[in-house]
Design an enzyme around this catalytic site. Structure first.
Site, short mmCIF file in Angstrom:
data_model
loop_
_atom_site.label_atom_id
_atom_site.label_comp_id
_atom_site.label_asym_id
_atom_site.label_seq_id
_atom_site.Cartn_x
_atom_site.Cartn_y
_atom_site.Cartn_z
CB SER A 170 -4.37 -8.42 -21.46
OG SER A 170 -2.99 -9.09 -21.26
CG HIS A 194 -8.67 -6.81 -19.80
ND1 HIS A 194 -8.16 -5.85 -20.47
CD2 HIS A 194 -7.60 -7.32 -19.25
CE1 HIS A 194 -6.94 -5.80 -20.14
NE2 HIS A 194 -6.55 -6.71 -19.45
CD GLU A 216 -10.43 -2.85 -21.60
OE1 GLU A 216 -10.19 -1.90 -22.21
OE2 GLU A 216 -9.88 -3.95 -21.84
CG ASN A 251 -3.44 -3.28 -21.63
OD1 ASN A 251 -3.64 -2.62 -20.77
ND2 ASN A 251 -3.74 -4.63 -21.48
N1 3HC Z 1 -5.71 -4.71 -2.67
C1 3HC Z 1 -6.71 -3.80 -2.05
N2 3HC Z 1 -6.55 -2.81 -1.95
C2 3HC Z 1 -5.57 -1.83 -2.35
C3 3HC Z 1 -4.63 -2.64 -2.95
C4 3HC Z 1 -4.63 -3.99 -3.00
N3 3HC Z 1 -3.83 -4.87 -3.71
N4 3HC Z 1 -3.64 -1.96 -3.53
C5 3HC Z 1 -4.12 -0.71 -3.25
N5 3HC Z 1 -5.24 -0.67 -2.41
C6 3HC Z 1 -6.06 0.35 -1.92
C7 3HC Z 1 -5.45 0.96 -0.54
O1 3HC Z 1 -5.84 0.18 0.54
C8 3HC Z 1 -5.87 2.31 -0.77
O2 3HC Z 1 -7.37 2.44 -0.37
P1 3HC Z 1 -7.90 3.72 0.68
O3 3HC Z 1 -7.60 4.99 -0.40
O4 3HC Z 1 -9.45 3.63 0.67
O5 3HC Z 1 -7.10 3.71 1.88
C9 3HC Z 1 -5.98 2.82 -2.04
O6 3HC Z 1 -5.82 1.43 -2.96
C10 3HC Z 1 -4.60 3.51 -2.27
O7 3HC Z 1 -3.55 2.72 -2.17
P2 3HC Z 1 -2.22 3.55 -1.48
O8 3HC Z 1 -2.40 4.40 -0.68
O9 3HC Z 1 -1.48 2.13 -0.86
O10 3HC Z 1 -1.21 3.75 -2.85
P3 3HC Z 1 -1.53 4.62 -3.86
O11 3HC Z 1 -2.60 5.73 -3.65
O12 3HC Z 1 -0.11 5.02 -4.53
O13 3HC Z 1 -2.47 3.76 -4.98
C11 3HC Z 1 -2.55 2.46 -6.78
C12 3HC Z 1 -2.04 2.42 -5.58
C13 3HC Z 1 -4.20 2.07 -6.63
C14 3HC Z 1 -1.97 1.21 -7.37
C15 3HC Z 1 -2.56 3.70 -7.69
O14 3HC Z 1 -1.13 3.84 -7.59
C16 3HC Z 1 -2.88 3.36 -9.12
O15 3HC Z 1 -4.05 3.46 -9.34
N6 3HC Z 1 -2.09 3.22 -10.05
C17 3HC Z 1 -2.43 2.84 -11.61
C18 3HC Z 1 -2.66 1.44 -11.54
C19 3HC Z 1 -2.94 1.25 -13.16
O16 3HC Z 1 -3.08 2.01 -14.03
N7 3HC Z 1 -3.67 -0.29 -13.25
C20 3HC Z 1 -3.84 -0.53 -14.56
C21 3HC Z 1 -2.61 -1.39 -15.12
S1 3HC Z 1 -2.75 -1.98 -16.72
C22 3HC Z 1 -3.64 -3.57 -16.35
O17 3HC Z 1 -3.87 -3.81 -15.19
C23 3HC Z 1 -4.04 -4.09 -17.68
C24 3HC Z 1 -3.29 -5.28 -17.91
O18 3HC Z 1 -3.73 -6.20 -18.99
C25 3HC Z 1 -1.82 -5.12 -18.16
#
Ligand code: 3HC
Length: 289
Positions: free
Chosen positions: A122, A143, A155, A193
């Site tokens: 990243s 990515h 990406e 990012n």
């Molecule tokens: N594995 C599998 N499934 C997962 C999971 C995992 N680790 N985490 C969550 N899920 C699934 C759940 O099973 C659920 O599925 P369903 O809706 O079909 O039942 C769904 O995702 C939603 O999970 P939860 O109900 O437990 O919790 P939330 O609704 O709070 O969602 C989240 C959790 C998906 C993490 C949500 O909060 C989210 O999208 N957050 C933002 C994440 C984000 O922006 N990520 C990017 C970060 S930047 C990056 O990664 C780049 C790097 O280079 C820094």
């Protein structure tokens, strides 16, 4: 190489991102070979995958047989020879140029001449990484986002040296993994990012200057901007050290003050308040979870 010729995917690094990629590939029907430097890291990766599959099982999104089949497709090892069978290798090890160089050197005697090296970096130039390998034309950025099983975007970043056939097959493979590829030039932090990390850094500044509590800033951004997570909660989720590292890298590259992480973020890194993974960040997870 055609995408249908890819039967086995290699994943190097069994951390959060590596484990997510392994799960996604195995769930998409690929045999997956996993390489890491210590058995303890492989065990931790397997735990992440097992927990994630158990969650899907408890929600009846997969059957017990499908869960077993996914796990059976995964082979883990600390020996680079495990990658001999891999048609396409995704690297998700730590963000250090020297470590990635050493990894590519260890793979070179083992893997086939056509095997593609994709990097999940990243923050390092894909062109720089390509130049460190014996096959720069077959290196590409791929990515993923955390949590990999949930986040739909990948990406796709060609290095300056990457040939168009390698980009095409990577895009096709991304679709086979159930994700949406978005191509992007090899520039610092690519698309997401470069936009997301300054937002998180700005939220930290708003918090640092006492405008509102962390919870209120997050609530405001969730309800007012329809984000799934508030920016400070997301910082804890991504890791404060990662936010700091990417912010610094963007600042060094652009010299734009807005990318420069504020003192609070730097001090949190020094204190080991790295977010969820350390139990404390903008929130205290010992109390909260
Ligand atoms: N594995 C599998 N499934 C997962 C999971 C995992 N680790 N985490 C969550 N899920 C699934 C759940 O099973 C659920 O599925 P369903 O809706 O079909 O039942 C769904 O995702 C939603 O999970 P939860 O109900 O437990 O919790 P939330 O609704 O709070 O969602 C989240 C959790 C998906 C993490 C949500 O909060 C989210 O999208 N957050 C933002 C994440 C984000 O922006 N990520 C990017 C970060 S930047 C990056 O990664 C780049 C790097 O280079 C820094």
């Amino acid at each position: 190489m055609k995408v249908d010729e890819i039967k086995t995917i290699g994943v190097c690094g069994a951390g959060t991102m590596g484990a997510g990629i392994v799960q996604q590939a195995a769930q998409s029907g690929y045999k997956v070979k996993v390489l890491d430097v210590q058995d303890a890291f492989l065990e931790r990766g397997m735990n992440i995958i097992t927990k994630s599959l158990d969650r899907l099982l408890s929600k009846e999104k997969i059957t017990a047989d499908a869960r077993r089949a996914v796990l059976d497709r995964i082979t883990m090892s600390t020996d680079p020879a495990v990658m001999a069978e891999a048609d396409f290798i995704i690297e998700a090890i730590l963000e250090e140029v020297s470590a990635k160089k050493a990894l590519f050197e260890s793979l070179e005697p083992v893997v086939g001449p056509d095997t593609i090296y994709a990097t999940n970096t990243s923050s390092i130039s894909v062109t720089q990484l390509a130049a460190l390998t014996a096959r720069p034309d077959r290196v590409v950025g791929m990515h993923f986002f955390n949590p990999v099983p949930v986040m739909k975007l990948v990406e796709i970043i060609p290095a300056l040296q990457t040939t168009p056939d390698v980009v095409d097959v990577t895009i096709e493979l991304t679709k086979k993994l159930g994700k949406t590829p978005v191509p992007c030039k090899d520039t610092p932090s690519f698309i997401v990012n470069r936009i997301l990390i300054p937002m998180i850094i700005d939220a930290a500044r708003v918090y640092e200057s006492g405008v509102a509590t962390a919870a209120d800033i997050d609530t405001a951004m969730k309800l007012g901007a329809n984000l799934p997570m508030g920016p400070l909660e997301l910082a804890d989720f991504v890791g404060i050290d990662i936010v700091y590292h990417i912010g610094n890298m963007l600042y060094e590259y652009t010299k734009e003050a807005r990318f420069n992480p504020p003192d609070l973020v730097r001090n949190m890194v020094m204190a080991g308040y790295l977010g969820r993974k350390s139990g404390k960040g903008f929130y205290d997870y010992a109390e909260k979870h």
